[in-house]
Design an enzyme around this catalytic site. Structure first.
Site, PDB file in Angstrom:
ATOM      1  N   LYS A 623      58.504 -18.455 -57.035  1.00 19.95           N
ATOM      2  CA  LYS A 623      57.957 -19.791 -57.264  1.00 19.95           C
ATOM      3  C   LYS A 623      56.430 -19.772 -57.356  1.00 19.95           C
ATOM      4  CE  LYS A 623      59.524 -24.090 -55.428  1.00 19.95           C
ATOM      5  NZ  LYS A 623      60.011 -24.759 -54.213  1.00 19.95           N
ATOM      6  N   GLN A 628      51.189 -18.925 -60.654  1.00 19.67           N
ATOM      7  CA  GLN A 628      50.039 -18.105 -61.052  1.00 19.67           C
ATOM      8  C   GLN A 628      50.052 -17.832 -62.551  1.00 19.67           C
ATOM      9  OE1 GLN A 628      47.267 -16.987 -59.201  1.00 19.67           O
ATOM     10  NE2 GLN A 628      48.175 -18.720 -58.128  1.00 19.67           N
ATOM     11  N   GLY A 694      47.596 -12.389 -60.495  1.00 18.95           N
ATOM     12  CA  GLY A 694      46.667 -13.512 -60.451  1.00 18.95           C
ATOM     13  C   GLY A 694      45.916 -13.763 -61.743  1.00 18.95           C
ATOM     14  N   GLU A 695      45.711 -12.743 -62.552  1.00 19.52           N
ATOM     15  CA  GLU A 695      44.808 -12.895 -63.697  1.00 19.52           C
ATOM     16  C   GLU A 695      45.487 -12.730 -65.043  1.00 19.52           C
ATOM     17  OE1 GLU A 695      40.832 -11.747 -62.477  1.00 19.52           O
ATOM     18  OE2 GLU A 695      41.722 -10.596 -60.855  1.00 19.52           O
TER      19      GLU A 695
END
Ligand code: MOS
Length: 729
Positions: A623, A628, A694-695
């Site tokens: 989730k 992200q 994250g990126e």
């Protein structure tokens, strides 16, 4: 439990306001600091007249270069402008700090400080006469320049050649929580509540600046309203708060105003990128050059490592990549989500799209023709790579097969131009050393800790799950705490490395704890497990038991009670040198597919939908991971269509320094984005197989949208954002 879509454990605290952010920490006798920033971009401070400000009720201190304590302005990863001299290098540079007993009085007094300057005409663009190009020593810890094969010869003889330049503008992070610090001294010991992506790196840099040992500084950062890189490195506001607290002998807190968040404290640098592609007529790449120019300040080095992605994404034998910085009168830029890959992927993936049209190849087919089976930049196999699966699953779900090849060939039922575009995505899997502790209490609950930060990603939740799984407890019996240098050390939540780093430490601490508890039981002659071998035991549901005979066992709570101690603790330190080169190259991969609708008369672009697939090894929480990927993907849409920090070329001041005038997408701009999590196991990247997420959502997303705009309109916009006037002219 690893992988489960657990709802955020800190969600209720956040939506009810119980979660306390740095600026909200209730500390008695706190004074309020407000920063006065420069109104010129280059020159010197001639005079500071603070008489009126100083005479106001409640004003405790006016700090400027004339009276500020001398510190080391080198924070380790950057040089700071913290009132050490009269030089002004950029607009909105701190020139004074006013401290008063209330925020309102400090704000009022700050408005009455009169600063005069010896102004120099600033260089305000990369092509201004005063701008200076330099060759950096590194580009975000990568070599600035690389070569392989013979680009010049391969490009010269390529049957298909493309040579185009792409521009990404200056962009600002805009976290909902502005930068803020509460600083207090007790003798030579400093405590700061700071909105920070990493309390340990922050501690190291603040200690260095004040010339005190790391152990004399405590940094706390419990909740963070978004960082995106802007809260990675130490910034002047944090140092100024600590300076003022020292001078007045009282806690001082400083928060930036929203306009100060635009231009004075770091941004994604503007890039100008030239990409040359040489290919055969089928679209197979033979040569690639990617040359980057990156916005930079006069006084420090920072390079957007935009060409790094080109070194490994495709199988191109002959290649040159270069990075140059361009100094002009702006603040030093900083990391912003997927620094390098984000802006670099716009250029590379736009160029690949252009090559697809130039060779009459389907854009997805072109990626498959040039698929990299190994990492050519490191000459290593990938520890795992599931990019083919990302392409296939997202293309299928999107309905890519129904795309008509020619630009301007598709329309919506109501007459708008429709376009389909796609792009690849990748981000390196980073990891650093991390430690964690886990303590079992006599009530059978566990407190696990590691001094990482949750910048909004869901770290509290993910690490709760990892601890619960390792120890063999339901998540409801585990509490995870973070964000304090009194805890075991963890790296910065940056470079998509936090989960991969800390989860492995938390897991190791959990395993160490359960084994310690097993050892206590097997050594206790009153335990049903007395004399058993660890190898014969299993763990789960809050107890240790004999694997072959699960009824024989002992509850953790009872083991702690019988131990005679109030609790049992275990700690794990997992060492990993982030720069160490192993036998594999590790990257997460993904693919974005976008549909846009363009009004042919007005040039307005609307995203219709996106489907994006990612393979990033073990997903700890399905989730929060989806959030992200979604957030990163949305940001790419924003990069393609909305964001641009616009500088006034006469003054060097950003003109759209507000959330009203700096465009970011609202919900109505993002109709539907579907995220596909592609299954992937990676047995080499780290023990838990986590690659970091994250990126990567932010990589390639802008290019997919831009490529869809080209498909819709037949007009290639190579300078972001794609605003209506660029489509109409
Ligand atoms: Mo990220 S921009 O490395 O915080």
């Amino acid at each position: 439990m690893i992988g489960a879509p657990l709802t955020r454990v800190d969600g209720v605290a956040k939506v009810t306001g119980a979660a306390r952010y740095s600026y909200e920490e209730p500390v008695a006798n706190t004074a309020y600091g407000v920063i006065v920033t420069s109104t010129i971009a280059a020159g010197r401070i001639a005079s500071i007249d603070a008489k009126e400000a100083q005479s106001l009720a409640g004003v405790l201190l006016v700090l400027s270069h004339e009276n500020a304590p001398r510190v080391k302005a080198d924070a380790g990863d950057r040089k700071l402008q913290v009132l050490q001299d009269d030089a002004v290098f950029y607009d909105r540079q701190p020139v004074a700090l006013i401290v008063a007993d209330t925020f309102e009085r400090a704000t009022d007094a700050a408005s009455r400080v009169r600063v005069t300057y010896d102004r120099k005409a600033p260089a305000t663009t990369m092509s201004s006469p005063g701008a200076q190009t330099y060759t950096p020593s590194q580009a975000n810890n990568n070599p600035p320049d690389t070569t392989r094969g013979d680009f010049d010869a391969a490009f010269a003889s390529a049957p298909v050649k493309l040579d185009n330049s792409y521009v990404t503008p200056t962009e600002f992070h805009n976290p909902m929580e502005p930068h803020a610090t509460l600083a207090m001294w007790s003798g030579d010991e400093l405590t700061i509540y700071d909105t920070s992506q990493g309390v340990f790196p922050r501690r190291a840099s603040v200690a260095k600046i004040f010339g005190i040992p790391d152990t004399s500084v405590r940094v706390v950062s419990k909740f963070i309203g978004g960082g995106f890189g802007s809260k990675g490195g130490t910034n002047p506001y944090c140092v100024l708060a600590a300076m003022a607290a020292k001078v007045i002998g009282r806690p001082v807190k400083v928060v930036l105003t929203r306009p100060q968040m635009f231009g004075g404290f770091g941004n994604r640098p503007r890039t100008e990128q030239r990409v040359r592609l040489g290919a055969d007529r089928s679209g197979k790449l033979t040569a690639m050059a990617h040359d980057v120019r990156s916005q930079g300040s006069r006084y420090d080095d920072f390079i957007e490592n935009a060409a790094v992605i080109s070194r490994m994404l495709y199988a191109v034998p002959n290649q040159i990549t270069t990075h140059r910085g361009v100094r002009y009168d702006v603040v030093t830029p900083t990391y912003m989500r997927a620094p390098g890959e984000s802006s670099g992927s716009f250029a590379l993936e736009s160029a690949m799209d252009e090559l697809a049209y130039a060779t009459g190849t389907d854009p997805l087919e072109l990626r498959l023709i040039n698929y990299a089976e190994t990492d050519l930049s490191e000459q290593k196999p990938f520890s795992s790579k599931s990019l083919r699966q990302c392409y296939a699953q997202a293309a299928q779900r999107f309905g890519w097969a129904s795309r008509k090849a020619a630009p301007r060939s598709m329309r919506t039922p109501d007459g708008l131009l429709a376009g389909y575009g796609m792009a690849s995505s990748t981000y390196p899997s980073n990891r650093s050393s991390a430690s964690a502790a886990a303590t079992m209490h006599a009530d059978g609950t566990v407190l696990a800790t590691s001094g990482g930060c949750d910048i909004g990603t869901g770290a509290y939740t993910a690490f709760t799950q990892v601890a619960a799984e390792a120890i063999g407890l339901p998540v409801a019996r585990v509490r995870f705490d973070l964000g304090d240098t009194t805890m075991p050390p963890a790296p910065e939540a940056g470079g998509s490395q936090l989960t991969a780093s800390v989860a492995n430490a938390v897991h190791a601490a959990g395993v160490a704890l359960r084994e310690k508890l097993a050892g206590l039981a097997t050594a206790n002659r009153n335990s049903p497990l007395h004399g058993r071998q660890l190898a014969d035991l299993a763990f789960g549901d809050g107890r240790v038991f004999v694997r072959a005979q699960p009824v024989t066992g002992e509850r953790y709570a009872d083991i702690v009670r019988h131990s005679g101690a109030p609790s049992v603790m275990a700690r794990a330190d997992v060492q990993h040198d982030r720069r160490a080169k192993g036998p594999y190259s590790s990257h997460a991969f993904g693919a974005h597919f976008a549909e846009v609708h363009v009004d042919p008369d007005l040039g307005t672009v609307r995203l219709a939908r996106m489907v994006s697939a990612f393979a990033a090894g073990t997903i700890v929480n399905a989730k929060t991971a989806r959030s992200q990927f979604l957030g990163g993907t949305v940001w790419g849409v924003s990069m393609a269509l909305h964001e641009e920090g616009r500088i006034d070329e006469r003054t060097g001041r950003y003109m759209n320094a507000s959330l009203e005038n700096y465009l970011v997408p609202v919900n109505a701009d993002i109709p539907s984005i579907e995220i596909i999590l592609v299954d992937e196991q990676d047995e080499f990247v780290n023990p838990l197989g986590i690659k970091g997420i994250g990126e990567i959502g932010n990589v390639g997303s802008a290019a997919a949208v831009a490529n869809a705009v080209y498909h819709a309109t037949g007009k290639r916009v190579r300078e972001l954002p794609i605003s209506p006037e660029k489509l109409l002219t």
